[in-house]
Design an enzyme around this catalytic site. Structure first.
Site, PDB file in Angstrom:
ATOM      1  N   ASN A   1       0.839  -1.199   0.000  1.00  0.00           N
ATOM      2  CA  ASN A   1       0.000   0.000   0.000  1.00  0.00           C
ATOM      3  C   ASN A   1       0.871   1.245   0.000  1.00  0.00           C
ATOM      4  OD1 ASN A   1      -2.748  -0.980   0.026  1.00  0.00           O
ATOM      5  ND2 ASN A   1      -2.254  -1.879   2.021  1.00  0.00           N
TER       6      ASN A   1
ATOM      7  N   ASP B   1       9.359  -7.482   2.499  1.00  0.00           N
ATOM      8  CA  ASP B   1       9.401  -7.099   3.904  1.00  0.00           C
ATOM      9  C   ASP B   1      10.842  -6.750   4.238  1.00  0.00           C
ATOM     10  OD1 ASP B   1       7.772  -6.636   6.184  1.00  0.00           O
ATOM     11  OD2 ASP B   1       8.726  -8.324   7.184  1.00  0.00           O
TER      12      ASP B   1
HETATM   13  P1  IMP Z   1       8.873  -2.368   5.241  1.00  0.00           P
HETATM   14  O1  IMP Z   1       8.776  -3.831   5.445  1.00  0.00           O
HETATM   15  O2  IMP Z   1       9.486  -2.006   3.929  1.00  0.00           O
HETATM   16  O3  IMP Z   1       7.575  -1.672   5.499  1.00  0.00           O
HETATM   17  O4  IMP Z   1       9.896  -1.810   6.319  1.00  0.00           O
HETATM   18  C1  IMP Z   1       9.692  -1.953   7.717  1.00  0.00           C
HETATM   19  C2  IMP Z   1      10.354  -0.815   8.452  1.00  0.00           C
HETATM   20  O5  IMP Z   1      11.776  -0.865   8.236  1.00  0.00           O
HETATM   21  C3  IMP Z   1       9.934   0.577   7.991  1.00  0.00           C
HETATM   22  O6  IMP Z   1       8.792   1.018   8.680  1.00  0.00           O
HETATM   23  C4  IMP Z   1      11.142   1.417   8.337  1.00  0.00           C
HETATM   24  O7  IMP Z   1      11.109   1.790   9.696  1.00  0.00           O
HETATM   25  C5  IMP Z   1      12.290   0.450   8.125  1.00  0.00           C
HETATM   26  N1  IMP Z   1      12.849   0.613   6.778  1.00  0.00           N
HETATM   27  C6  IMP Z   1      12.599  -0.125   5.667  1.00  0.00           C
HETATM   28  N2  IMP Z   1      13.301   0.306   4.619  1.00  0.00           N
HETATM   29  C7  IMP Z   1      14.016   1.365   5.067  1.00  0.00           C
HETATM   30  C8  IMP Z   1      14.939   2.255   4.433  1.00  0.00           C
HETATM   31  O8  IMP Z   1      15.244   2.184   3.226  1.00  0.00           O
HETATM   32  N3  IMP Z   1      15.479   3.198   5.245  1.00  0.00           N
HETATM   33  C9  IMP Z   1      15.167   3.327   6.558  1.00  0.00           C
HETATM   34  N4  IMP Z   1      14.311   2.554   7.180  1.00  0.00           N
HETATM   35  C10 IMP Z   1      13.732   1.560   6.440  1.00  0.00           C
END
Ligand code: IMP
Length: 191
Positions: A9, A69
């Site tokens: 999303n 993820d």
């Molecule tokens: P997601 O699975 O991509 O939603 O990432 C989970 C969490 O990891 C996010 O809410 C961020 O806090 C952190 N995160 C993911 N990718 C990045 C990045 O490229 N830079 C900084 N934090 C990240």
């Protein structure tokens, strides 16, 4: 052209993936696929969450799809916050809350090694394939950023760079980042 639904999303991720796969794969958003509702994300590993999100789409429409993820794994904290990176400081916490909690947990630690790891789960005809992107770096002792930065960007400095993720131009970050590497692997696999 082959079509894949991307189970996210997040509009920024959608744009990043569309740019990386332009001309090769048509990426369909959840909205375009008519899929509504909260995607579950209750596994205790990145692989498990990526699979859970991709399966949520596959089970609803049987169209080839993928999900990702990501977690920040800090060596001195035994791999935390890891799969819980988004809600490290609690449900509905802000990026700032997470950074504050991590800086506090890292106070006095000399080992500041950390890595961002992204897992993509692709489902084609019901078969799962995984792609992993990882970037090693270190946790800074304070924020280094121009503007807001995303997630932990202001306190993560990738190895061999003198800038935090939040100080880099976005196109440079996207090329070397965990997610960029995982997307590149997916793109190569899909040919
Ligand atoms: P997601 O699975 O991509 O939603 O990432 C989970 C969490 O990891 C996010 O809410 C961020 O806090 C952190 N995160 C993911 N990718 C990045 C990045 O490229 N830079 C900084 N934090 C990240």
């Amino acid at each position: 052209m082959k079509e894949l639904i991307f189970a996210t999303n997040n509009k920024h991720k959608l744009e990043e993936v569309r740019a990386a796969l332009a001309g090769k794969i048509k990426i369909i958003s959840l909205q375009e696929a008519g899929l509504e509702g909260e995607i579950p994300e209750t596994a205790d590993t990145l692989e498990g969450n990526a699979k859970q999100k991709a399966q949520w789409v596959w089970q609803r429409c049987g169209i080839d799809c993928f999900a990702d993820d990501t977690g920040l794994e800090v060596e001195a904290l035994g791999g935390a916050p890891g799969v819980y990176s988004a809600r490290y400081a609690g449900e509905h916490c802000s990026f700032d809350d997470n950074i504050n909690k991590l800086l506090t947990a890292m106070e006095g630690k000399s080992n500041r090694n950390a890595a961002f790891r992204t897992v993509i789960c692709l489902i084609e005809g019901g078969k799962e394939t995984y792609f992993i992107g990882q970037i090693e770096g270190s946790i800074l002792t304070e924020r280094h950023s121009i503007g807001e930065g995303f997630g932990y960007d202001p306190i993560f400095m990738p190895n061999r760079f003198a800038l935090s993720f939040a100080e880099m131009p976005l196109d440079v970050k996207n090329k070397i980042s965990h997610r960029g590497i995982a997307i590149q692997k997916l793109a190569e696999y899909l040919g």
